[in-house]
Design an enzyme around this catalytic site. Structure first.
Site, mmCIF file in Angstrom:
data_model
loop_
_atom_site.group_PDB
_atom_site.id
_atom_site.type_symbol
_atom_site.label_atom_id
_atom_site.label_comp_id
_atom_site.label_asym_id
_atom_site.label_seq_id
_atom_site.Cartn_x
_atom_site.Cartn_y
_atom_site.Cartn_z
ATOM 1 N N CYS A 194 0.610 -1.449 0.375
ATOM 2 C CA CYS A 194 -0.091 0.198 -0.101
ATOM 3 C C CYS A 194 0.588 1.318 0.129
ATOM 4 O O CYS A 194 1.649 1.118 1.347
ATOM 5 C CB CYS A 194 -1.159 -0.318 1.014
ATOM 6 S SG CYS A 194 -1.652 1.530 1.004
ATOM 7 N N GLY A 251 -7.763 -4.416 -10.385
ATOM 8 C CA GLY A 251 -7.761 -3.570 -8.804
ATOM 9 C C GLY A 251 -9.004 -2.684 -10.209
ATOM 10 O O GLY A 251 -9.967 -2.218 -9.810
#
Length: 337
Positions: A102, A228
């Site tokens: 992330c 995603g």
């Protein structure tokens, strides 16, 4: 492809973990539309250890969405280990995934997520601790490296495998890139070609069509692809990809309640309405609509409709299902059959 003993079939296509996106309703919809496995929103290890209710809620899993992976992140080996045990006890996921990728400041800036790319020894300590603590397959998702000058993934993959992980997902960008530029798949392919690596390599980044997925498998040799941001307002992308990979019409179990043939614009509108219903049923009417707005705003279904901006604004301001569906039905005559 197998992750441990979990068989995902040939050339699986996975739904990426995304905060405030991959809730249980969206995961289930993507599974129905062809996703081979789905991932939860990432969950902070510290919050799980403190038994924060909002984080514990993210561990809710329903049988129909399996196989499902729960993803956690943190920077303290003990906290991440304990959180992993809580996840396994409460959710019994098919896979437990560690987020070392992330890039957002509030995560990476504190040394977690992609911040771990600057502290590989700690990353490996966390990975070993979790693998030793749980009895489900542990996987890792990370990036190429911290920045252009520190692309370390080709050296990092083997040590992660040595820690006992069962699969490695690589996003083809550095942390510095965030989500800008183009994903570089060349290093993903290099990792996959390493003869000492025997775990599956999952490629992630810029998979936005069936042809993108096919190229990832054929050119870079990955064992699976992960999708995603291309799912925003387009959960049917999994059927699109499966149709391309399988060379035919991918069968959809528990088809969306629609009188229109799959993959028509009219059917896609019904899919989005189903997504709204699922979100509202999971939360409540007002917050459920708020939660799904980003998908409606991003959906490619509405691109190309002339003078659509006022309708888009009205759709995003709707506060009740009846109001929102009335607007969406008003769009239907503008779509091709």
């Amino acid at each position: 492809m197998k992750i441990g003993t979990l068989d995902l079939g040939p050339r699986p296509v996975l739904l990426a973990p995304m905060e405030d996106v991959t809730d249980i309703g969206f995961r289930l919809l993507c599974r129905r539309l062809g996703a081979s496995m789905v991932y939860s929103e990432f969950v902070a290890a510290d919050a799980l250890v403190r038994m924060v209710s909002r984080s514990l809620d993210k561990l809710t899993v329903c049988p129909e969405e399996r196989p499902v992976a729960i993803q956690i992140y943190g920077r303290d080996p003990i906290a991440v280990r304990d959180a992993a045990q809580i996840v396994v006890e409460r959710a019994r996921p098919d896979v437990l995934d560690l987020n070392f990728g992330c890039p957002v400041k509030r995560v990476a800036g504190k040394g977690a997520g992609a911040g771990m790319l600057q502290n590989v020894p700690l990353m490996l300590d966390i990975t070993r601790a979790v693998v030793e603590a749980v009895n489900v397959p542990v996987t890792v998702k990370t990036r190429l490296g911290w920045d252009e000058s520190h692309k370390i993934i080709t050296d990092l993959a083997e040590p992660l495998q040595d820690c006992g992980i069962q699969a490695l997902t690589i996003h083809g960008r550095t942390r510095a890139q965030m989500y800008t530029g183009t994903a570089d798949w060349s290093l993903i392919g290099e990792v996959k070609r390493n003869p000492r690596l025997h775990i599956p390599i999952i490629g992630n980044g810029d998979i936005a069509s069936g042809q993108d997925a096919l190229r990832a498998f054929d050119t870079y040799g990955v064992d699976a692809v992960m999708v995603g941001r291309a799912t925003f307002g387009r959960p049917w992308i999994f059927k699109e990809i499966r149709d391309t990979l399988d060379g035919g019409d991918h069968r959809i179990d528990r088809v969306i309640d629609s009188r229109y043939a799959p993959m028509t614009a009219q059917w896609m509108l019904d899919v989005l309405k189903e997504q709204v219903r699922a979100s509202v049923e999971r939360i409540d009417e007002y917050r459920g609509i708020l939660h799904v707005r980003r998908h409606l705003a991003a959906s490619p279904l509405f691109k190309g409709i002339a003078n659509f901006r006022p309708t888009r604004i009205a759709m995003l301001r709707a506060e009740t299902v009846d109001e929102l569906f009335a607007i969406m039905e008003g769009i239907r005559p503008l779509l091709p059959e």
